[in-house]
Design an enzyme around this catalytic site. Structure first.
Site, PDB file in Angstrom:
ATOM      1  N   ASN A   2      45.468 -25.231 -30.884  1.00 61.55           N
ATOM      2  CA  ASN A   2      46.716 -24.477 -31.016  1.00 61.55           C
ATOM      3  C   ASN A   2      47.890 -25.338 -30.578  1.00 61.55           C
ATOM      4  OD1 ASN A   2      48.336 -21.777 -31.024  1.00 61.55           O
ATOM      5  ND2 ASN A   2      48.748 -22.669 -29.020  1.00 61.55           N
ATOM      6  N   GLU A   3      48.768 -25.671 -31.501  1.00 62.13           N
ATOM      7  CA  GLU A   3      50.040 -26.328 -31.200  1.00 62.13           C
ATOM      8  C   GLU A   3      49.882 -27.614 -30.389  1.00 62.13           C
ATOM      9  OE1 GLU A   3      53.011 -23.733 -29.617  1.00 62.13           O
ATOM     10  OE2 GLU A   3      52.765 -22.250 -31.203  1.00 62.13           O
ATOM     11  N   GLU A  20      47.538 -12.186 -28.352  1.00 59.24           N
ATOM     12  CA  GLU A  20      47.429 -13.109 -27.234  1.00 59.24           C
ATOM     13  C   GLU A  20      47.742 -12.342 -25.958  1.00 59.24           C
ATOM     14  OE1 GLU A  20      49.032 -17.436 -25.588  1.00 59.24           O
ATOM     15  OE2 GLU A  20      50.008 -16.518 -27.306  1.00 59.24           O
ATOM     16  N   CYS A  22      48.763 -20.178 -26.547  1.00 56.42           N
ATOM     17  CA  CYS A  22      48.803 -21.191 -25.497  1.00 56.42           C
ATOM     18  C   CYS A  22      47.648 -21.096 -24.515  1.00 56.42           C
ATOM     19  CB  CYS A  22      50.133 -21.091 -24.761  1.00 56.42           C
ATOM     20  SG  CYS A  22      51.540 -21.638 -25.752  1.00 56.42           S
TER      21      CYS A  22
END
Length: 822
Positions: free
Chosen positions: A377-378, A56, A245
């Protein structure tokens, strides 16, 4: 600059003593532990994709890191919209001015520099400057509209030359690319690049670039060799990218209607392909600008270069990472779904397809062989996320049924979001789900059996992000112990990747991290060494095995009782601890003072007021005081509590060992909205249970905690509020055994401060008498840094191996024994 890596003297001595201790015949104590193999039982297959890496763009991992470009803000796109401290001339020294008008180089490369004849521009790169190595070649390029002679120089901060100057003559009013090569004459990590314009005419300048010729695989627009080689040395089975993120968060999701481009939005793969001068830049979730020079093509190519499976993550249009928002724009959702289909075509499509042709035009006519795509994602809104996930999955399966579509379970290892997403994924028959968690070393040591009870017929697990919350050896030992459980459950956990992968020492937004670097050097953390050992010695299948020894059974909840507050004033009274038969173990009504209590955290203003114990400071947090130590395994702890003022409620401590090891019942916590049990482990707190809870000011509550060994019942005003059992074992020793062809790999982690004398019973397997032992050990508080890397693997050949042998595994160590079966 270049330094010789050294072990500290203490570290070298420790490694030497460890090697001697591990030699046959040096153990004098009887075995405490026994590892027993059952070679006749069927183990589980371990996939080639078992361990991978997650890249990332956090901690300046791409620009200024893995992406080898040496010029910062090469296209003058750093703007206040990206970061309040940015301007179009961030990292530049020049009297020129930036412009954003119809004279730009490309629609998505908006900002360029206006430079007059006689003016110059200087760039200092990332961190302290541009790192160059004497004798190495550096490829320079620049886009210019206008006619002028240019002089390009590499020099240090004092102006002393680092290479012979390069002369380029530009011609014409239209944009054109000009190139040249510089050979560094000496080495520094603080270089500068200067371009001086001759003549008197005005120039438009953009995309000023300097690349080392010596990139990974010598690829143009390539990757920094030392970082790429460290990643490749892990031998990862997959590369997850680009987030994280920055996949699903940002101010906006869509394209600006006027320009089809918008800053500050979620990661868009189409922004990152094609010629680099035509790629967009974007505000990074982590607070800086992304050039997208390291784009999807480069990701796919790097994965292929290191023999790893690419695993892209696409936006689901529901935020995660602490945000709660979902788009209701159906047209935008369908556009993102189509973008995902186009991404698969870019990776796998024929050269006759639209996106397959672009891949071919970029230099890769053969398909990349994409097999997995993760959606989202999350996400913190499980139902909103899943409603969109099933639409992505349906569209992908209809067109590309061979692609595995991966869902996720939110940002933590437990809780309402986690449970709901697992429920939805099971109901929908999702093939694989992505779990993420960052926890204390104690959590990893006590959750080795996490996946033992997972449904073998349910979705497989992709552990996409995990790490213990520091970069010391003890954290790495805890991760290693946990990884033995991952391998034992490789039929459920099909992929796992430590995160984050990279961190620029001067730009750290998150830690711990696997690989650290500055301008010209890089070093692996202790976790890097452990991950590399596991990833290079996975094996094909597990061999069923068991471990017996001390410290491997659940322990009853014993220890001190405590009283605490958090930004609240509370009156406590009538404390009693009794056995289930009614025998008093401790009692205090504070009529004679509070001499039986002592500070636990040293905070707060505690005093006896009107025959009760009062904490009066409403600003103080975590004010725990400690009463009697309870050694009984079954007891009832009761107290009367009254909130006097402040923001929250009560904190009733029990099982107190020290300030980093305790339990407390938190009533009216989280701004007087929630209650729960929190467990202190290793200086961090973990939630055991959580439910709504509010405490009224001025009301007295009767609170009772009933402890029966490892089980606890919580009573509020005589009514059961909740109960739990904590039978997790913080196991000091963990093991797993795998086969790798004819080799047997016995993997043992000893995460305690004393050696573990261990009998290893191979269940009758005949093996060669010699084995290869690789050991990582040292001070558990040690870490690898820029100045020294004391934690390194040491490999030796040992003798005296048989089908039943005894070994001493050093304190605070990971040991891999590779045995040759006959």
């Amino acid at each position: 600059m270049s330094r010789r890596r050294i072990l500290t003297r203490a570290g070298a001595a420790l490694l030497l003593s460890t090697a001697l201790l591990a030699m046959p015949g040096t153990s004098v104590a009887a075995p405490e532990y026994t590892i027993t193999l059952d070679p006749g039982a069927a183990g589980v297959e371990i996939p080639d994709s078992m361990y991978g890496v997650f890249f990332e763009d956090i901690n300046y991992a791409a620009d200024g890191g893995l992406y080898a470009e040496l010029v910062r803000n090469r296209s003058f796109e750093f703007l206040p919209a990206d970061n309040a401290s940015f301007t179009g001339l961030t990292a530049w020294i020049t009297p020129g001015t930036t412009a954003d008008d119809d004279g730009r180089l490309h629609e998505r490369n908006r900002t360029y520099l206006r430079l007059a004849g006689g003016q110059s521009l200087t760039n200092a790169g990332y961190n302290s400057g541009i790192a160059v190595r004497g004798g190495a070649l550096y490829d320079f390029s620049i886009w210019v509209a206008g006619s002028a002679p240019l002089t390009v120089t590499l020099h240090d901060a004092a102006g002393q030359a680092l290479a012979a100057p390069l002369t380029i003559t530009t011609r014409g009013d239209g944009w054109a690319k000009y190139t040249g090569t510089l050979r560094a004459t000496r080495t520094t990590d603080a270089g500068r690049l200067t371009v001086r314009a001759g003549g008197t005419g005005a120039l438009r300048v953009d995309e000023v670039s300097l690349f080392p010729r010596d990139t990974f695989r010598n690829r143009p627009n390539g990757l920094r060799r030392d970082l790429a080689e460290k990643i490749a040395a892990l031998d990862p089975g997959f590369v997850r990218f680009p987030g994280g993120c920055l996949v699903n968060t940002g101010s906006h999701y869509g394209y600006d209607a006027a320009s089809n481009y918008e800053r500050a939005r979620s990661y868009q793969w189409k922004d990152t392909v094609g010629p680099v001068e035509q790629r967009a830049t974007n505000r990074n979730f982590w607070g800086y600008n992304q050039s997208y020079g390291l784009g999807y093509y480069e990701y796919f190519q790097f994965s292929e270069d290191i023999g790893a499976m690419p695993l892209p993550v696409v936006p689901a249009l529901v935020t995660g990472c602490g945000q709660n928002r979902a788009t209701d724009d159906e047209a935008l959702l369908q556009r993102h779904i189509q973008d995902t289909l186009d991404l698969i075509e870019f990776a796998n499509g024929p050269v006759t397809s639209t996106w397959g042709k672009l891949r071919s035009d970029m230099g890769h006519p053969e398909p990349f062989g994409l097999t997995h795509v993760a959606v989202g994602n999350e996400e913190n809104l499980p139902d909103a996320y899943f409603a969109r996930f099933v639409k992505f999955r349906a569209a992908i399966e209809a067109r590309y049924p061979q692609i595995t579509v991966i869902g996720n379970t939110g940002p933590d290892d437990t809780g309402a979001t986690f449970d709901r997403l697992w429920e939805l994924n099971r109901q929908a028959g999702t093939e694989m789900v992505d779990e993420h968690y960052y926890n204390s070393p104690a959590w990893f040591l006590s959750h080795n059996e996490r996946y033992d009870a997972y449904d073998r017929n349910g979705p497989a697990v992709f552990l996409g992000e995990y790490a213990s919350l520091d970069n010391k050896l003890f954290n790495s030992l805890a991760e290693a112990a946990y990884m033995t459980g991952l391998e034992r459950n490789a039929d459920v956990v099909r992929m796992a990747s430590y995160a984050p992968l990279l961190a620029n020492i001067d730009h750290v937004q998150w830690r711990p991290d696997l690989i650290w670097f500055d301008n010209d050097e890089s070093w692996g953390s202790t976790s890097y060494q452990v991950q590399k050992l596991f990833m290079n010695n996975v094996g094909d299948r597990t061999v069923p095995s068991s471990l017996a020894g001390p410290g491997l059974e659940p322990q009853p909840i014993t220890g001190g009782v405590g009283l605490s507050t958090w930004a609240t004033s509370v009156r406590y009274d009538d404390v009693r601890v009794t056995t289930p038969a009614g025998e008093t173990l401790f009692a205090d009504d504070f009529s004679g003072g509070a001499d039986a209590w002592r500070p636990f955290t040293g905070r707060g203003a505690w005093s006896v007021v009107d025959g009760a114990y009062v904490q009066s400071d409403t600003a103080a947090q975590d004010t725990m005081v400690r009463g009697a130590d309870i050694t009984a395994t079954d007891y009832d702890y009761s107290v009367k509590a009254t909130k006097l003022s402040g923001a929250e409620g009560f904190l009733i401590g029990f099982g107190l060992k020290d300030t980093g090891a305790f339990y407390w019942w938190n009533l009216g916590g989280w701004n007087n909205t929630q209650g729960g049990i929190e467990k202190g482990v290793g200086g961090a707190k973990e939630q055991v249970l959580l439910k709504p809870s509010t405490v009224e000011t001025g009301r007295t509550y009767d609170i009772t905690i009933q402890v029966r060994g490892t089980s606890v019942k919580l009573l509020l005003d005589g009514v059961e509020w909740a109960s739990f059992t904590d039978d997790q074992v913080t196991a000091p020793v963990a093991q797993v055994v795998t086969r790798d062809g004819d080799d047997l790999i016995v993997k043992v982690v000893n995460a305690q401060d004393r050696p573990a004398v261990t009998r290893v019973d191979l269940g009758g397997l005949r093996v060669d008498g010699r084995a290869r032992a690789t050991v990582i050990t040292g001070d558990p508080a040690e870490q690898n840094t820029r100045s020294a890397e004391p934690i390194q693997p040491v490999t030796t050949t040992v003798t005296g191996i048989s089908s039943d042998f005894t070994r001493t595994f050093p304190a605070n160590s990971v040991t891999f024994l590779r045995l040759k079966t006959k």
